[in-house]
Design a protein around this motif. Structure first.
Motif, PDB file in Angstrom:
ATOM      1  N   PHE A  52      51.720 -17.578   0.158  1.00 53.50           N
ATOM      2  CA  PHE A  52      52.286 -16.749  -0.587  1.00 53.50           C
ATOM      3  C   PHE A  52      54.487 -16.925  -0.426  1.00 53.50           C
ATOM      4  CE2 PHE A  52      50.305 -14.974   2.354  1.00 53.50           C
ATOM      5  CZ  PHE A  52      50.182 -13.539   2.889  1.00 53.50           C
ATOM      6  N   PRO A  72      48.355 -15.283  -2.762  1.00 52.47           N
ATOM      7  CA  PRO A  72      47.445 -15.280  -1.314  1.00 52.47           C
ATOM      8  C   PRO A  72      46.153 -14.836  -1.042  1.00 52.47           C
ATOM      9  CG  PRO A  72      49.864 -14.342  -2.084  1.00 52.47           C
ATOM     10  CD  PRO A  72      49.117 -14.056  -3.508  1.00 52.47           C
ATOM     11  N   HIS A  73      45.631 -13.507  -1.115  1.00 52.58           N
ATOM     12  CA  HIS A  73      44.607 -13.025  -1.350  1.00 52.58           C
ATOM     13  C   HIS A  73      42.830 -13.353  -1.645  1.00 52.58           C
ATOM     14  CE1 HIS A  73      45.129 -10.734  -5.277  1.00 52.58           C
ATOM     15  NE2 HIS A  73      44.066 -11.119  -5.281  1.00 52.58           N
ATOM     16  N   VAL A  76      43.423 -16.475   0.670  1.00 56.68           N
ATOM     17  CA  VAL A  76      42.211 -15.882   1.909  1.00 56.68           C
ATOM     18  C   VAL A  76      40.621 -15.592   1.800  1.00 56.68           C
ATOM     19  CG1 VAL A  76      42.221 -14.151   3.446  1.00 56.68           C
ATOM     20  CG2 VAL A  76      44.440 -14.599   3.125  1.00 56.68           C
ATOM     21  N   ASN A  77      40.500 -15.380   0.396  1.00 56.26           N
ATOM     22  CA  ASN A  77      38.784 -15.600   0.253  1.00 56.26           C
ATOM     23  C   ASN A  77      38.355 -16.448   0.053  1.00 56.26           C
ATOM     24  OD1 ASN A  77      39.105 -12.480   0.418  1.00 56.26           O
ATOM     25  ND2 ASN A  77      39.809 -12.532  -1.530  1.00 56.26           N
ATOM     26  N   ARG A  82      45.440 -17.263   8.531  1.00 52.89           N
ATOM     27  CA  ARG A  82      46.861 -17.490   8.650  1.00 52.89           C
ATOM     28  C   ARG A  82      47.286 -16.709   9.300  1.00 52.89           C
ATOM     29  NH1 ARG A  82      52.538 -17.239   5.377  1.00 52.89           N
ATOM     30  NH2 ARG A  82      53.484 -17.609   7.384  1.00 52.89           N
ATOM     31  N   PHE A  84      51.301 -14.469  11.434  1.00 55.33           N
ATOM     32  CA  PHE A  84      52.344 -14.409  11.337  1.00 55.33           C
ATOM     33  C   PHE A  84      53.211 -15.194  12.564  1.00 55.33           C
ATOM     34  CE2 PHE A  84      50.957 -12.245   7.592  1.00 55.33           C
ATOM     35  CZ  PHE A  84      51.629 -13.008   6.831  1.00 55.33           C
ATOM     36  N   MET A  87      55.177 -11.164  14.871  1.00 53.59           N
ATOM     37  CA  MET A  87      53.631 -10.457  14.054  1.00 53.59           C
ATOM     38  C   MET A  87      53.843  -9.415  13.000  1.00 53.59           C
ATOM     39  SD  MET A  87      55.130 -11.426  17.458  1.00 53.59           S
ATOM     40  CE  MET A  87      55.440 -10.010  18.266  1.00 53.59           C
ATOM     41  N   ARG A  88      52.654  -9.168  12.454  1.00 50.66           N
ATOM     42  CA  ARG A  88      52.718  -7.936  11.178  1.00 50.66           C
ATOM     43  C   ARG A  88      51.793  -6.920  11.814  1.00 50.66           C
ATOM     44  NH1 ARG A  88      56.360  -9.273   7.144  1.00 50.66           N
ATOM     45  NH2 ARG A  88      57.003 -10.956   6.575  1.00 50.66           N
TER      46      ARG A  88
END
Lengths: 249, 337
Positions: A52, A72-73, A76-77, A82, A84, A87-88
């Motif tokens: 990020f 970032p994506h 993740v893949n 993660r 946050f 919270m999002r």
């Protein structure tokens, strides 16, 4: 071979050095805790690992691959998920629809298809299963409520469920216990333990040391962006530098 | 002693009953569900017939549909994707010139050149907007406002496509029935297609970007790619409207990049109520005829128009559709505290 190795990781924001040559590594199946006073760089560390923010120098090796500077994506893949600290959620969607979004992503399509029927499974049913797993009462109305109306405890669980939807290899939790009541924490701890038993490697950033030490076998303490000590919980708590960082000299 | 009272809103029983499978239990409930949809679909489909003896108003109907398409595009981008796009005129211009070129040089008939122009135009717009996708809010709005202005100047400076005169002799539709029904049906199809998209999984991801783009990235989804898709859908509608306009006017020129195409859709969305796409269409259905009726005021037309807009927005800021659907689904009563 270690699952994740971080070498001399440095992040500078202009003149401020937020991370100053952090080294650590984590083996598959481990639970590692990261502690440190406010502003010591814990969240920056996570942000660097998950892409990020871009680290200034150093290497982040995940399963033999240097992931520093990746989007970032993509990270993740590869299997690093993660939560946050703040919270999002997608507040305009119902709680279970919040999980459709991670389930739609390439990682879940590749790894989670077996969970339901059909080609990728019925995402709504998978989402409800996941929510039940993290402690949403399935028969109640809670999973169908708008995420914006849920209380903190559920939002933290929702964050966790979002990561579970991605079948992570390495889960990084940014203060999942903060803002929760004692009983809520008590129900979260077994959840983390269960995840770890199922083979997920976990890094936990936490201020609630008592609960952290129940799950983490190894703890790293950082202060002002530098690693000050690493070891078992007892060793870390006995360390003079840690006491100094928390309480002042 | 006087007791204090407060207004309470409660869902009508029929709404609650018809939410689930029980909707099929009686004709009354079925009617309750389909009546509003039928009103819109039937109304729009019947309009060309009803206006048969008023050719002027038939043209107004076309303009309504054009602005309905543009308003939908704006509403979709603003309230579903979170991108405030002031580039409606950019889409119209690109679509218009695209259709004109396809018709003039490849001699394609309108029914083929319009979808093709929409497709290529949308690809072109998406490509040009691609670098701006990381921007948000007012920054994205300003960039999209700049594009049509830039296109106008480029066409003027290089005398492209007929320069300031524009491209003349574009083929018209010939048959007025085809001309009207093609657009009316297309508008309805796009409306319901977009509404369906917004509840599909891809639509949820798109709405997720508006709510929280970081979270979408943390879910392993490339948000630039998703945003580009959303822009493609929106600009497809805009370019379709533009291409259609070129064939109606039998001309494509610089005024297709005029600011009207960017601003009126925003007004329509605000008046109708954003966030449902239907509100945007309703706004266009109200505003366009209103602006025609006000021609009676001559030069004061825009003044009166603005006054009406201001009053509506101040009094019913939530948008007409939200107001109407509340009245439809709920009743109010006074209860003692």
């Amino acid at each position: 071979m270690a699952m994740l190795t971080v070498n001399r990781l440095t992040k500078k924001f202009g003149g401020i050095t937020a991370l100053d040559g952090i080294d650590f590594s984590i083996e598959k199946g481990e639970v590692m805790g990261v502690i440190g006073p406010n502003g010591s760089g814990k969240t920056t560390l996570i942000n660097c690992i998950t892409g990020f923010i871009k680290a200034t120098a150093g290497d982040i090796i995940f399963n033999g691959r240097n992931i520093r500077g990746m989007k970032p994506h993509k990270i993740v893949n590869l299997g690093i998920c993660r939560t946050f600290q703040i919270m999002r959620p997608y507040s305009s969607l119902p709680a279970y629809k919040n999980l459709i979004i991670p389930l739609y992503g390439p990682r879940a399509r590749k790894t989670g298809g077996w969970r339901g029927g059909g080609r990728h499974g019925d995402r709504n049913i998978i989402a409800l299963d996941l929510l039940e797993e993290v402690g949403f009462e399935r028969e109640s109305k809670v999973p169908y409520k708008l995420a914006g109306t849920l209380p903190t405890g559920y939002l933290k669980r929702l964050e966790l469920a979002r990561c579970l939807a991605l079948n992570p290899d390495l889960l990084i939790c940014d203060e999942v216990f903060s803002g929760l009541s004692m009983s809520e924490i008590a129900s979260m701890v077994p959840l983390i333990e269960k995840l770890n038993k199922s083979g997920v490697t976990i890094i936990m950033i936490e201020h609630r040391l008592k609960e952290l030490f129940r799950v983490a076998r190894r703890v790293m303490a950082i202060s002002y962006g530098e690693k000050i000590v690493e070891g078992s919980p007892e060793e870390v708590m006995a360390n003079e530098k840690v006491k100094e960082a928390y309480l002042g000299a | 002693m006087q007791t204090e009272k407060r207004k309470e809103r409660i869902d009508r029983g029929i709404k609650i009953r018809s939410d689930g499978i029980y909707a099929l239990s009686s004709w009354r409930e079925i009617t309750y569900l389909i009546a509003p949809r039928f009103l819109l679909i039937g109304g729009l489909l019947a309009a060309p017939l009803l206006l048969h003896f008023f050719p002027y108003w038939q043209k107004v109907l076309l303009i309504i549909c054009i602005y309905a398409l543009l308003s939908m595009a704006f509403d979709f981008l603003a309230n579903y994707v979170g991108l405030v796009c002031l580039g409606g005129s950019f889409f119209v211009g690109v679509g218009g010139y695209g259709a004109a070129l396809l018709n003039k040089y490849l001699l394609l008939s309108p029914l083929i050149s319009i979808p093709l122009a929409a497709l290529f135009g949308a690809a072109f717009c998406t490509l040009l907007l691609l670098p701006c996708l990381p921007l948000r809010g007012v920054y994205f709005a300003i960039i999209t406002l700049m594009y049509p202005l830039m296109m106008t100047r480029i066409i003027e400076a290089f005398e492209l496509f007929g320069g300031t005169n524009g491209m003349m002799d574009i083929q018209g539709f010939g048959n007025p029935w085809i001309e009207q029904y093609f657009l009316v049906v297309a508008t309805l199809v796009f409306l319901f297609a977009l509404r369906r998209l917004s509840v599909e999984d891809l639509g949820l991801v798109i709405r997720g970007i508006k709510d929280n783009d970081q979270s979408v990235r943390a879910s392993g989804i490339n948000i630039t790619f998703i945003k580009a898709q959303a822009i493609f859908y929106a600009s497809f509608l805009g370019c379709f409207a533009g291409a259609y306009l070129a064939h109606v006017y039998m001309w494509a020129g610089l005024s297709m990049f005029a600011l009207d195409f960017s601003i009126i859709p925003i007004a329509a969305t605000v008046v109708g109520g954003g966030g449902s796409l239907l509100g945007a269409v309703l706004g266009a259905i109200l505003l366009v005829p209103l602006s025609e009726v006000l021609r009676a005021f001559g030069p004061l037309r825009i003044v009166v128009y603005s006054l009406i807009l201001t009053v509506v927005i101040v009094i019913k800021g939530e948008g007409l559709l939200n107001y109407l659907s509340r009245k439809y689904h709920q009743f109010e009563r006074w209860v003692e505290i």
